[in-house]
Design an enzyme around this catalytic site. Structure first.
Site, PDB file in Angstrom:
ATOM      1  N   CYS A  79       0.848  -1.194   0.000  1.00  0.00           N
ATOM      2  CA  CYS A  79       0.000   0.000   0.000  1.00  0.00           C
ATOM      3  C   CYS A  79       0.885   1.245   0.000  1.00  0.00           C
ATOM      4  CB  CYS A  79      -0.881  -0.051   1.235  1.00  0.00           C
ATOM      5  SG  CYS A  79      -1.282   1.523   1.939  1.00  0.00           S
ATOM      6  N   GLU A  80       0.657   2.128  -0.951  1.00  0.00           N
ATOM      7  CA  GLU A  80       1.538   3.292  -1.068  1.00  0.00           C
ATOM      8  C   GLU A  80       1.267   4.353   0.003  1.00  0.00           C
ATOM      9  OE1 GLU A  80       0.892   4.608  -5.051  1.00  0.00           O
ATOM     10  OE2 GLU A  80      -0.763   5.930  -4.510  1.00  0.00           O
ATOM     11  N   HIS A  81       0.165   4.223   0.712  1.00  0.00           N
ATOM     12  CA  HIS A  81      -0.138   5.202   1.757  1.00  0.00           C
ATOM     13  C   HIS A  81       0.557   4.885   3.072  1.00  0.00           C
ATOM     14  CE1 HIS A  81      -4.034   5.808  -0.693  1.00  0.00           C
ATOM     15  NE2 HIS A  81      -3.099   6.659  -1.079  1.00  0.00           N
ATOM     16  N   HIS A  82       0.808   3.592   3.336  1.00  0.00           N
ATOM     17  CA  HIS A  82       1.386   3.196   4.614  1.00  0.00           C
ATOM     18  C   HIS A  82       2.632   2.322   4.466  1.00  0.00           C
ATOM     19  CE1 HIS A  82      -2.975   3.917   5.353  1.00  0.00           C
ATOM     20  NE2 HIS A  82      -2.517   4.508   6.436  1.00  0.00           N
ATOM     21  N   GLN A 120      -4.991  -0.555  -4.559  1.00  0.00           N
ATOM     22  CA  GLN A 120      -5.595  -1.722  -5.205  1.00  0.00           C
ATOM     23  C   GLN A 120      -6.396  -1.331  -6.452  1.00  0.00           C
ATOM     24  OE1 GLN A 120      -7.551  -4.438  -2.490  1.00  0.00           O
ATOM     25  NE2 GLN A 120      -8.809  -5.270  -4.145  1.00  0.00           N
ATOM     26  N   HIS A 148      -5.825  -5.749   3.533  1.00  0.00           N
ATOM     27  CA  HIS A 148      -4.853  -4.660   3.669  1.00  0.00           C
ATOM     28  C   HIS A 148      -4.384  -4.596   5.118  1.00  0.00           C
ATOM     29  CE1 HIS A 148      -5.588  -2.434  -0.249  1.00  0.00           C
ATOM     30  NE2 HIS A 148      -6.470  -3.422  -0.274  1.00  0.00           N
ATOM     31  N   CYS A 150      -2.875  -2.299   6.527  1.00  0.00           N
ATOM     32  CA  CYS A 150      -3.131  -0.976   7.116  1.00  0.00           C
ATOM     33  C   CYS A 150      -4.571  -0.861   7.623  1.00  0.00           C
ATOM     34  CB  CYS A 150      -2.807   0.143   6.116  1.00  0.00           C
ATOM     35  SG  CYS A 150      -3.764   0.089   4.602  1.00  0.00           S
TER      36      CYS A 150
HETATM   37 ZN    ZN Z   1      -2.741   1.718   3.471  1.00  0.00          ZN
END
Ligand code: ZN
Length: 191
Positions: A79-82, A120, A148, A150
């Site tokens: 996941c590119e956010h976390h 995703q 996920h 996260c």
């Molecule tokens: Zn994430």
């Protein structure tokens, strides 16, 4: 496949993070961690340097245009956010228009796009678009089901919840009958 990961930079960053959380990066258990992570990142982000179009370039001519479904392709992405993993199953289908690819190439295409920082939704779309662009099939449908980390180990903490994304291209778009056939093959005909 080797790529141009800057391992020294990763090692420094990991060491900084360990220090920033109050750890001692020089203690026995952590001393090799920056190096391990730099080598691991080279592998899990190897899709950065790979080209799905190359993978899909070897094609075979066919007469029929029956739907091809490759289901339960296991994938792992980040996941590119976390920068935490998300992972699950991809189901990829297309209706050929004179050409097919080896089935393993569909799984390889999933892998190339999964091994990058991702969300995703984009991952699902990129797989569908790559197949559409290279094979010029009548249509493509991709469904991905993933957990996920996260979502499950932090924040809302909902273990077991899965995120389902779908991409349709060509004759799958707004075609409930064709989409129904796809869902049927993915869901019902377990070996
Ligand atoms: Zn994430």
């Amino acid at each position: 496949m080797a790529n141009k990961v800057d391992k020294e930079k990763i090692q420094k960053a990991v060491k900084d993070i360990l220090e920033a959380i109050g750890e001692d990066p020089s203690r026995e258990g952590l001393i090799e961690t920056p190096d391990r992570i730099s080598r691991m990142y080279e592998e899990i982000f190897s899709g950065m340097e790979e080209d799905a179009h190359e993978i899909l370039s070897k094609r075979f001519t066919v007469d029929n245009s029956e739907m091809v479904v490759e289901r339960d392709i296991t994938f792992y992405s980040m996941c590119e956010h976390h920068l935490l993993p998300f992972f699950g199953k991809a189901h990829v289908a297309y209706v050929p228009n004179g050409e097919v690819v080896g089935l393993s190439k569909l799984a390889r295409t999933v892998e190339v796009y999964a091994r990058r920082p991702q969300i995703q939704e984009r991952l699902t779309a990129q797989i569908a678009d790559a197949i559409m662009d290279e094979l010029h099939p009548k249509g493509v449908m991709v469904m991905m089901e993933a957990e996920h980390m996260c979502m499950t180990m932090r924040g809302v903490k909902k273990p077991g919840s899965t995120t389902v994304t779908v991409a349709t291209r060509g004759n799958f778009i707004d075609n409930e009958k064709l989409q129904g056939t796809f869902y049927g093959r993915v869901r019902n005909f377990r070996l």
